[in-house]
Every structure is written in structure tokens, then in C-alpha cells.
Design a protein around this motif. Structure first.
Motif, PDB file in Angstrom:
ATOM      1  N   ASN A   1       2.648  12.783 -25.522  1.00  0.00           N
ATOM      2  CA  ASN A   1       3.821  12.039 -24.585  1.00  0.00           C
ATOM      3  C   ASN A   1       4.051  10.702 -24.588  1.00  0.00           C
ATOM      4  N   TYR A   2       2.944  10.046 -24.791  1.00  0.00           N
ATOM      5  CA  TYR A   2       3.434   8.598 -24.531  1.00  0.00           C
ATOM      6  C   TYR A   2       3.920   7.788 -25.970  1.00  0.00           C
ATOM      7  N   ILE A   3       4.287   8.628 -26.908  1.00  0.00           N
ATOM      8  CA  ILE A   3       4.818   7.976 -28.127  1.00  0.00           C
ATOM      9  C   ILE A   3       6.104   7.805 -27.925  1.00  0.00           C
TER      10      ILE A   3
ATOM     11  N   PRO B   1      -9.103   2.202 -27.074  1.00  0.00           N
ATOM     12  CA  PRO B   1     -10.137   1.289 -26.824  1.00  0.00           C
ATOM     13  C   PRO B   1     -11.262   2.035 -25.839  1.00  0.00           C
ATOM     14  N   MET B   2     -10.746   2.907 -24.872  1.00  0.00           N
ATOM     15  CA  MET B   2     -11.837   3.718 -24.193  1.00  0.00           C
ATOM     16  C   MET B   2     -12.750   4.395 -25.058  1.00  0.00           C
ATOM     17  N   ALA B   3     -12.074   5.010 -26.253  1.00  0.00           N
ATOM     18  CA  ALA B   3     -12.986   5.733 -27.096  1.00  0.00           C
ATOM     19  C   ALA B   3     -14.219   4.929 -27.830  1.00  0.00           C
TER      20      ALA B   3
ATOM     21  N   VAL C   1     -12.311  13.808 -24.530  1.00  0.00           N
ATOM     22  CA  VAL C   1     -11.892  13.902 -26.032  1.00  0.00           C
ATOM     23  C   VAL C   1     -11.583  12.512 -26.449  1.00  0.00           C
ATOM     24  N   ASN C   2     -11.191  11.595 -25.362  1.00  0.00           N
ATOM     25  CA  ASN C   2     -10.844  10.121 -26.130  1.00  0.00           C
ATOM     26  C   ASN C   2     -12.264   9.522 -26.225  1.00  0.00           C
ATOM     27  N   SER C   3     -12.673   9.955 -27.378  1.00  0.00           N
ATOM     28  CA  SER C   3     -14.039   9.582 -27.853  1.00  0.00           C
ATOM     29  C   SER C   3     -14.127   9.868 -29.396  1.00  0.00           C
TER      30      SER C   3
ATOM     31  N   TYR D   1     -13.492   2.889 -19.381  1.00  0.00           N
ATOM     32  CA  TYR D   1     -12.593   2.963 -18.571  1.00  0.00           C
ATOM     33  C   TYR D   1     -11.159   2.762 -19.793  1.00  0.00           C
ATOM     34  N   CYS D   2      -9.793   3.488 -19.204  1.00  0.00           N
ATOM     35  CA  CYS D   2      -8.938   3.014 -19.845  1.00  0.00           C
ATOM     36  C   CYS D   2      -8.029   1.708 -19.441  1.00  0.00           C
ATOM     37  N   CYS D   3      -7.969   0.421 -20.261  1.00  0.00           N
ATOM     38  CA  CYS D   3      -7.504  -0.700 -19.825  1.00  0.00           C
ATOM     39  C   CYS D   3      -6.028  -0.488 -19.080  1.00  0.00           C
ATOM     40  N   VAL D   4      -5.140   0.571 -19.712  1.00  0.00           N
ATOM     41  CA  VAL D   4      -4.054   0.601 -19.231  1.00  0.00           C
ATOM     42  C   VAL D   4      -3.938   1.230 -17.829  1.00  0.00           C
ATOM     43  N   HIS D   5      -4.857   2.169 -17.734  1.00  0.00           N
ATOM     44  CA  HIS D   5      -4.680   2.840 -16.166  1.00  0.00           C
ATOM     45  C   HIS D   5      -5.634   2.121 -15.061  1.00  0.00           C
ATOM     46  N   GLN D   6      -6.799   1.458 -15.629  1.00  0.00           N
ATOM     47  CA  GLN D   6      -7.423   0.702 -14.800  1.00  0.00           C
ATOM     48  C   GLN D   6      -6.744  -0.455 -13.945  1.00  0.00           C
TER      49      GLN D   6
ATOM     50  N   PRO E   1      -5.375  10.933 -13.828  1.00  0.00           N
ATOM     51  CA  PRO E   1      -6.922  10.874 -13.597  1.00  0.00           C
ATOM     52  C   PRO E   1      -7.869   9.729 -13.752  1.00  0.00           C
ATOM     53  N   GLU E   2      -7.177   9.061 -15.182  1.00  0.00           N
ATOM     54  CA  GLU E   2      -7.732   7.845 -15.656  1.00  0.00           C
ATOM     55  C   GLU E   2      -7.706   6.731 -14.718  1.00  0.00           C
ATOM     56  N   CYS E   3      -6.755   6.894 -13.591  1.00  0.00           N
ATOM     57  CA  CYS E   3      -6.726   5.656 -12.731  1.00  0.00           C
ATOM     58  C   CYS E   3      -7.934   5.597 -11.883  1.00  0.00           C
TER      59      CYS E   3
ATOM     60  N   ILE F   1       1.821  -0.087 -20.445  1.00  0.00           N
ATOM     61  CA  ILE F   1       2.223   0.233 -21.661  1.00  0.00           C
ATOM     62  C   ILE F   1       0.950   0.338 -22.520  1.00  0.00           C
ATOM     63  N   CYS F   2       0.711   1.400 -23.194  1.00  0.00           N
ATOM     64  CA  CYS F   2      -0.451   1.556 -24.059  1.00  0.00           C
ATOM     65  C   CYS F   2      -0.006   1.039 -25.604  1.00  0.00           C
ATOM     66  N   LYS F   3      -0.345  -0.232 -25.982  1.00  0.00           N
ATOM     67  CA  LYS F   3       0.158  -0.640 -27.106  1.00  0.00           C
ATOM     68  C   LYS F   3      -0.265   0.181 -28.295  1.00  0.00           C
ATOM     69  N   ASN F   4      -1.396   0.922 -28.232  1.00  0.00           N
ATOM     70  CA  ASN F   4      -1.787   1.788 -29.292  1.00  0.00           C
ATOM     71  C   ASN F   4      -0.647   2.848 -29.540  1.00  0.00           C
ATOM     72  N   MET F   5      -0.302   3.329 -28.565  1.00  0.00           N
ATOM     73  CA  MET F   5       0.681   4.682 -28.576  1.00  0.00           C
ATOM     74  C   MET F   5       1.898   4.026 -29.034  1.00  0.00           C
ATOM     75  N   LYS F   6       2.221   2.853 -28.894  1.00  0.00           N
ATOM     76  CA  LYS F   6       3.475   2.362 -29.218  1.00  0.00           C
ATOM     77  C   LYS F   6       3.554   1.589 -30.620  1.00  0.00           C
TER      78      LYS F   6
END
Ligand code: 13P
Ligand code: SF4
Length: 311
Positions: free
Chosen positions: A27-29, A89-91, A116-118, A175-180, A203-205, A261-266
């Protein structure tokens, strides 16, 4: 036709048919890539689709851990990661040796629940995997005789699950740098301006952000909620790729913060997808032994998730 003149969309659709390929897209692509997808979803939905597909090639428009999960669940398929540089980055905040060390500390009396982010290596050392969409179900289904549960790598998701489930978890400091970066004050600001606001965050917030929001849902959970509820002004506190999707589908929705923005997804472009399919490049290759080990924790996740649906 070459370069700018090439109609990548048309060419992708042609190659997809010719090669019996399927495009699974998160969904982020970027929206133009979402438009060529056969299935668009969250981490859990995409994993199930990858496991069940009869296509010969899976092009995964997402980040590395998602394509690895697809390969582990359906190893006879060619699985291609849309852009080979797209990681999470979280993985990378936990590795297999970290888990082995934690197990040693407890004389192996440790149950490892892994987001699963691992990496595949971390999954291979885990008892069960989970996603943002099924985390509560999975934790609930861990036998009550299990006392020590290590939760890696996302401390925010872990805290949230701990609060709702009442189960105590040993949290890893990932943590996820985008949601954190989303702050509780941003939620307050929206509420002050819009009395009809309904705020859903991922829920990553941080837990203090989740507590200020109306609910926390996975990206597929958000999509479902938006489709079924259009009477309030819905704000989504997550990567705005999902907002673009819902707007394109004709729904009224807005981001809490358009800069999340998640740079990786973009990183993935239509051009990437075209050359991935044409050259069958960027294939995920993992040792069979590693995949066999990692599959156990992923299959356990599916078992726990589907178990609840049957009740
Ligand atoms: P979802 O499984 O909710 O789509 O989340 C994946 C992710 O990476 C969120 O940052
Ligand atoms: Fe990873 Fe965060 Fe990007 Fe999701 S949004 S892929 S958790 S960096």
C-alpha cells in the motif's frame, strides 16, 4: 519504443501475461506502480497471496523482507524484489546473533515472537512471526504456559500489543523511523481544528500517539475502514501511499502528516518493474536450509491467524 516514449504500463501488462507473472504491491508504493498490481495490500495479505499464487514469477513491489517472506512461503517460484535497494531500516535493528544471545541468557526458556519486518535469518531463530494486522491474534494464541516472550524488533508495536492483550512481553529496542517521528501534539492539533476528525494511526507509532488516536490499524485495516465509513473526516497516521490509494479509489481521506515518507517504499518505479520482468533480475535467493527454518515461524503465524477466523 525506447526511453521516455516507452509506455511502461502497457509493456508491463504484456510481459506479465507472456511470463505468467503476478505483481504483488504494498500500500505504500508509488501510485503509478500500484496501478499495475494484481494485488495491493498489507504485509499479511501479501504473504498469503504469495503463498497461494500459481504464477511462475512473483514481482514484489515492496521492501526486501516482504519479498523474502514470499520466497520462503513459496520457494519454487521466482521471486523478484522490485528495487534491489529497497530495505527496511527497522528490520536491520535486530540480527540472528542477537536472538541467539537472548536465548542463552534464559537457558533457552524464551519464546520469540517476531514482527515480519525482519530478516530471513531472524525469522529462522523465531517461534512465530506476526504483522501489524494479526499481532493481537498471534500473541493471544501463544499458549499461556509460555512465560518469557521476546518481541522483536518493533518496541512500539510491542508496547501496543502488550497493552491490549495484557500479556507481558520483553521488548527489543527497534522502531520504524517513519512512524516514530509522529508526535502526540500533531493529533491534538487536528482535533483542535476539526471536530469531525476520526484519526487512525499505524501501530508502529509511539504508544502516546496511539492513545490519542481513535484506533490503530494495519494498512489493509485502514483501507477497509475507509471504505466502510465515510461519515467522518478520516485522517491516516502512516505513510501517505495508502492515502493516495484510497483517494484514487474515490474515497475522502487525508494524511495526519504528509511528510511521513518511507524512502525505501518510494524507490520502486514503473521502469524498475519493466526491467525486472524483462530480464528477470533482482531475484531473491536464499539457502534452502535457512528457508526451511524460517518457514516454521511464518506458517505458525498463518496457523494462529486463521485459527481465530474459524471460531
Ligand atoms: P502493514 O502490514 O500494516 O501494511 O505495515 C507494513 C509496514 O512496513 C508498515 O510500516
Ligand atoms: Fe520499514 Fe517503516 Fe518503511 Fe515500513 S514504513 S517499510 S517499517 S521503514
Amino acid at each position: 519504443v525506447f526511453g521516455d516514449e516507452m509506455n511502461f504500463k502497457e509493456e508491463i501488462l504484456r510481459l506479465k501475461k507472456e511470463k505468467n507473472a503476478v505483481i504483488l504491491c504494498h500500500n505504500y508504493i508509488n501510485r503509478d506502480v500500484q496501478e499495475v498490481a494484481d494485488y495491493l495490500g498489507d504485509s499479511y495479505g501479501l504473504s498469503v497471496k504469495a503463498k497461494e499464487t500459481e504464477a511462475d514469477i512473483i514481482v514484489f513491489a515492496g521492501v526486501r523482507f516482504m519479498a523474502e517472506t514470499a520466497k520462503i512461503l513459496n520457494p519454487s517460484k521466482k521471486v523478484i524484489l522490485s528495487n534491489i535497494e529497497a530495505g527496511c531500516p527497522m528490520a536491520d535493528m535486530v540480527n540472528a546473533q542477537d536472538i541467539i544471545n537472548e536465548k542463552k541468557k534464559t537457558d533457552d526458556d524464551l519464546y520469540v515472537a517476531t514482527y515480519v519486518n525482519s530478516s530471513a535469518e531472524v525469522k529462522a531463530e523465531s517461534d512465530v512471526c506476526l504483522t501489524s494486522g494479526n499481532a493481537l491474534k498471534v500473541i493471544k494464541n501463544i499458549p499461556s504456559s509460555v512465560k518469557n516472550i521476546l518481541f522483536v524488533p518493533d518496541k512500539n508495536l510491542g508496547r501496543y500489543v502488550e497493552k491490549i492483550s495484557g500479556r507481558s512481553l520483553i521488548l527489543w529496542d527497534g522502531y520504524c523511523c517513519v512512524h516514530q517521528d509522529l508526535k502526540p501534539e500533531q493529533i491534538d492539533k487536528i482535533r483542535a481544528k476539526d471536530s469531525n476528525a476520526l484519526i487512525i494511526v499505524h501501530p508502529e507509532c509511539r504508544l502516546d500517539v496511539i492513545e490519542k488516536a481513535d484506533m490503530a490499524l494495519s494498512t489493509a485495516g485502514m483501507a477497509k475502514f475507509v471504505r466502510e465509513n465515510q461519515d467522518k473526516n478520516i485522517y491516516l497516521g502512516t505513510e501517505p501511499g495508502i492515502v493516495a490509494r484510497m483517494i484514487a479509489e474515490g474515497y475522502d481521506v487525508r494524511p495526519v502528516d504528509e511528510n511521513m515518507i518511507c524512502k525505501n517504499m518510494k524507490k520502486t518505479t514503473l521502469q524498475d518493474i519493466y526491467y525486472d520482468l524483462l530480464e528477470e533480475r533482482n531475484q531473491i535467493v536464499l539457502p534452502a536450509e535457512l528457508m526451511n527454518k524460517a518457514r516454521n515461524s511464518l506458517e505458525k503465524m498463518i496457523e494462529f491467524t486463521e485459527l481465530d477466523k474459524q471460531i
